[in-house]
Design an enzyme around this catalytic site. Structure first.
Site, short mmCIF file in Angstrom:
data_model
loop_
_atom_site.label_atom_id
_atom_site.label_comp_id
_atom_site.label_asym_id
_atom_site.label_seq_id
_atom_site.Cartn_x
_atom_site.Cartn_y
_atom_site.Cartn_z
N SER A 59 -38.13 89.11 -12.45
CA SER A 59 -39.02 90.22 -12.10
C SER A 59 -40.41 89.97 -12.70
O SER A 59 -41.01 88.94 -12.40
CB SER A 59 -38.39 91.53 -12.57
N ASP A 78 -32.52 93.26 -2.88
CA ASP A 78 -33.61 93.76 -3.72
C ASP A 78 -34.55 94.66 -2.91
O ASP A 78 -35.15 94.23 -1.93
CB ASP A 78 -34.39 92.56 -4.29
N HIS A 91 -32.35 95.08 -7.00
CA HIS A 91 -33.21 94.27 -7.90
C HIS A 91 -32.42 93.84 -9.14
O HIS A 91 -32.54 92.70 -9.60
CB HIS A 91 -34.41 95.12 -8.29
#
Lengths: 394, 394
Positions: free
Chosen positions: B178, B341, B374
Site C-alpha cells: 500500500s 482490492d 485491500h
C-alpha cells in the site's frame, strides 16, 4: 463536455436526456400536494399530518389501470420527467425513458411519482415532504429528532394512500432506482395483488452489514458538525459543513473511477499549493468541496439522517425471512443492476435473481453497462429503453 | 474465529501469521532510534531534528549486501515481523513472510524497517516518529500545522539517511504494501543503482483523481471535529470523535464485502433499537464505533492529515511524466496487486505492469486472491511466499 458530465454526476439528479439533442417541446409538469392524517409508522408512532409532493405524466384512463408508479432514489425527488417550466436547464432524472412515445409512453400510461417522507431536499422549492424539519403540531416547532424513525415500508404506505385517494387499485408497474428499487420491491411484497410488474434498477432486496456500515458513513459527518446540536439547529446556523462532507461521500460512493477520472482531465497530482501548506487543500478537493457545499444548501441534515436509517433498516417485507417475503411477489419482475455499481453491487442482484427463479417467479435480469458506477442506473439506462418498453407491453 | 478475523481486520495491523499454529520461539525484536538533523523536505522546508524508530531481523553481513528494506503502509509501523516480548498477542504484520527459514529468510537476509515521518500511531509506545505532534525546537511547543508538508520522497530520504548511517550502499530488495509500495517504488526511481529488487504489494504508481478524493474523505471527519481546533489541540481535549470516524472510513475502504459480511454472521438488518429511536445507532454501527474509538486513541489526528497529504501527492519520481520516472527503474520488479482490492485497484497495477514491460523493464505480476480486499496484501499473502522467495534468490 467533460465538465458538463462531471457536474451532472456530482449533482446526481439528472438524466442523460439532458445530453441528448431533443429539447423541443418539453413535457411541462406541475408539483401537487397530497395530505393525509394520522399516519402510523412501522415503528409504531402516529404522525398527525403528512404532506408530500407528487407529479404525474400522461392521463389516467377511465378504468384507472394504466398506472406506472416511479419511486425515487436517496438524493432524488418525485421529478422523474418533464420540466417545471420551458426554460428549466434540465428535465426530470428519467426523462430519457418517460414521455410521449418514449419507453414509458405517456400517451399510453399514467405515470405518477411522489416525494418520500423525510426527503433530503427540504430547501428545494419543488419538494414537499414531511420529516424532522416539519412543524410538530403538538409543539408548534420543528420535530427535530422527535420525528419517528420511518422505513421504506412507510414510504410505500404513504404512496398507497395517495393512490387510494385517486381511486387507483392496481399498478401496471412500479419502477425505481436505488432506494427507489427498495420501495418498488416493497410494493410487490406488501401489495402483491396490486402490482403487475416490477422494474428494480440498481437496487437490492435487503441490506447487508457492508452497506449498513457504508450508509453510516453518510451520517457521521453531520453528527460531527458542531452546528448539528443533536438535531436542534432549526433556529440556528445549519450544519452545512457536515452536510457538505456527506454530499462528498454520497457522490463518490455512487460513482466509479472510469468516469470520475475521465471527468477530471486537468487533474494534476503534483499540486504545488497542497505541497507548500497543509492548510491548502489540493485543487481537486477544493473544487469538490465547493460543489458539495452548493448541494448541501438544498438539503436538511436531519432528513439525511432519517433517510440513512430508513435505508439501513431495509429488508423486503421487513421480516426476518427474506425468502418468505420474496415468495409473496406476484409481479412479473425485471432486475436491472449496473455492472460497475460499487454502492449496491450487482452480485447481490444476481443472487436475488436466482433466489426468485428458485421460488418459481417470473423474473428476468439485464445489466446496465457504463462507466458511471451506481449512477449508470440514471445516466446509462437509455440502451435499456426497448427492453423496458417490451416488458411493459407484455 | 469469525470474531477474531474481524478484529484483526479492523485493527488493520496484523498478519495471517497470527492465525497459524506456529507460535513457538517467537523472533524477538527491539525498537531502535535513528536521529538525523537538518532534513530538507521536497516542499523546501528544513526540519531541525528528525527521530524515527526502526527495527531489524537477521544479521547484516560483512559486505553489507544482504539488506531487504520493508516500507510500511498508511496505518502501519516498522513492526513488520517478530514480537517485542514473548507474550505479545500478535507478531508484526508480515511475520508469515519474514523470519528464519521463511520466504524472507532472516538466516540469510538482514531485514530492516523504519517508522515513517508523521506516522499516525503517535500514542503507540513502540512508535518513534517526527511530525506535527513533535516539539518544534524553535518554540518548545508541538509543531501543529506549522510542520512542513512531507511526501513519500521524504519518507524515502529519511530511510536513505538511516541506511547510510549503517554503511549500507545497496538494497538486495525493497518491499512494501500500500503506502509502503509507494515508498518502495520511489526508492527504485530515486536511487535506481542501489535497488536490485522491488516488490510492490497492493500498491500504485501514482494517485488518480478518484484516489485523491477518496483520501480526502479520511481527512474530513478530523477537520469537522470541534476539538481539532485547526490542529492546535495538544494542550486540550483531542479530536477523538473525528479520528474515530476516520478509522471507520479507512477500515471499510481497506476491506471487501466478502469477508466483511461473513465476519458479521450475527448481523440482523431488522434492528429494533434503531427502528424505535433515531438516536440509537444500529447495533452493528455501535460495535464499529467502539472499535474505531479504541483505535483512535493510539493515533494523532494531525499526523493522519499529513499522511493523507503525503499519499495524495504521490506520483513515482514526483515529476510530471510518470513514464520518464519509471524509465529510471533498474530493479527487477514483482507487482502483487490484490484481485479484490477496492482501495488501490488492481486495474491500475496491471497498467503499471504493461507500461514497465513497454519500457523494457524486468517486471512480473501475480495477483493475491482473497476476500479481504485491500487487506489481502497483509492477510492473504502466504500463498505468494514461494514466489517471493524465488524472486529474492534469482
Amino acid at each position: 463536455m467533460k465538465t458538463t458530465l462531471i457536474i451532472l454526476g456530482l449533482l446526481f439528479i439528472y438524466s442523460n436526456a439532458a445530453l441528448s439533442a431533443d429539447s423541443s417541446t418539453p413535457m411541462l409538469v406541475e408539483k401537487q400536494l397530497f395530505t393525509t392524517e394520522n399516519f402510523t409508522t412501522v415503528s409504531g408512532e402516529t404522525i398527525a399530518k403528512v404532506d408530500v409532493g407528487w407529479e404525474s405524466y400522461g392521463t389516467l384512463n377511465a378504468a384507472k389501470d394504466n398506472v406506472i408508479l416511479i419511486t425515487h432514489y436517496f438524493s432524488g425527488t418525485s421529478h422523474a420527467a418533464g420540466k417545471y417550466s420551458a426554460d428549466d436547464a434540465l428535465p426530470g432524472y428519467w426523462d430519457v425513458l418517460i414521455g410521449p412515445g418514449k419507453a414509458i409512453d405517456t400517451n399510453k400510461y399514467y405515470v405518477i411519482s411522489s416525494d418520500t417522507l423525510v426527503n433530503a431536499n427540504w430547501h428545494d422549492p419543488h419538494v414537499i415532504t414531511t420529516g424532522p424539519a416539519s412543524t410538530n403540531p403538538a409543539t408548534g416547532k420543528p420535530y427535530g429528532l422527535d420525528f419517528p424513525v420511518v422505513t421504506i415500508s412507510d414510504f410505500v404506505n404513504v404512496q398507497k394512500r395517495l393512490l387510494d385517494s385517486l381511486g387507483i387499485k392496481k399498478l401496471h408497474a412500479v419502477m425505481g432506482a436505488s432506494m427507489g428499487s427498495f420501495q418498488a420491491l416493497e410494493w410487490a411484497v406488501q401489495y402483491p395483488e396490486q402490482v403487475e410488474r416490477l422494474i428494480h434498477v440498481i437496487g437490492a432486496a435487503t441490506m447487508d452489514a457492508w452497506t449498513v456500515a457504508a450508509l453510516e458513513k453518510w451520517a457521521l459527518p453531520i453528527r460531527l458538525d458542531q452546528n448539528w446540536q443533536q438535531g436542534n439547529y432549526y433556529d440556528k446556523e445549519r450544519p452545512l459543513d457536515g452536510v457538505a462532507a456527506t454530499m462528498l461521500n454520497i457522490t463518490q460512493d455512487a460513482m466509479h473511477p472510469i468516469i470520475y477520472n475521465a471527468s477530471f482531465a486537468d487533474f494534476n497530482v503534483l499540486d504545488q499549493g497542497a505541497l507548500k501548506d497543509i492548510r491548502t487543500l489540493p485543487k481537486l478537493s477544493q473544487t469538490l468541496a465547493e460543489r458539495a457545499m452548493a448541494r448541501a444548501k438544498t438539503q436538511d441534515a436531519n432528513h439525511i439522517l432519517y433517510l440513512v436509517r430508513a435505508s439501513q433498516l431495509f429488508s423486503a417485507g421487513m421480516q426476518g425471512d427474506l425468502k418468505a417475503a420474496l415468495k409473496k411477489v406476484q409481479a412479473k419482475t425485471l432486475l436491472l443492476p449496473a455492472t460497475n455499481d460499487l454502492l449496491l453491487r450487482p452480485e447481490n442482484v444476481r443472487t436475488l435473481h436466482s433466489t426468485m427463479k428458485e421460488l418459481g417467479k417470473d423474473v428476468a435480469i439485464a445489466e446496465i453497462e457504463g462507466g458511471w458506477g451506481h449512477l449508470d442506473g440514471l445516466f446509462s439506462i437509455a440502451p435499456k429503453a426497448q427492453l423496458i418498453s417490451e416488458f411493459l407491453e407484455d
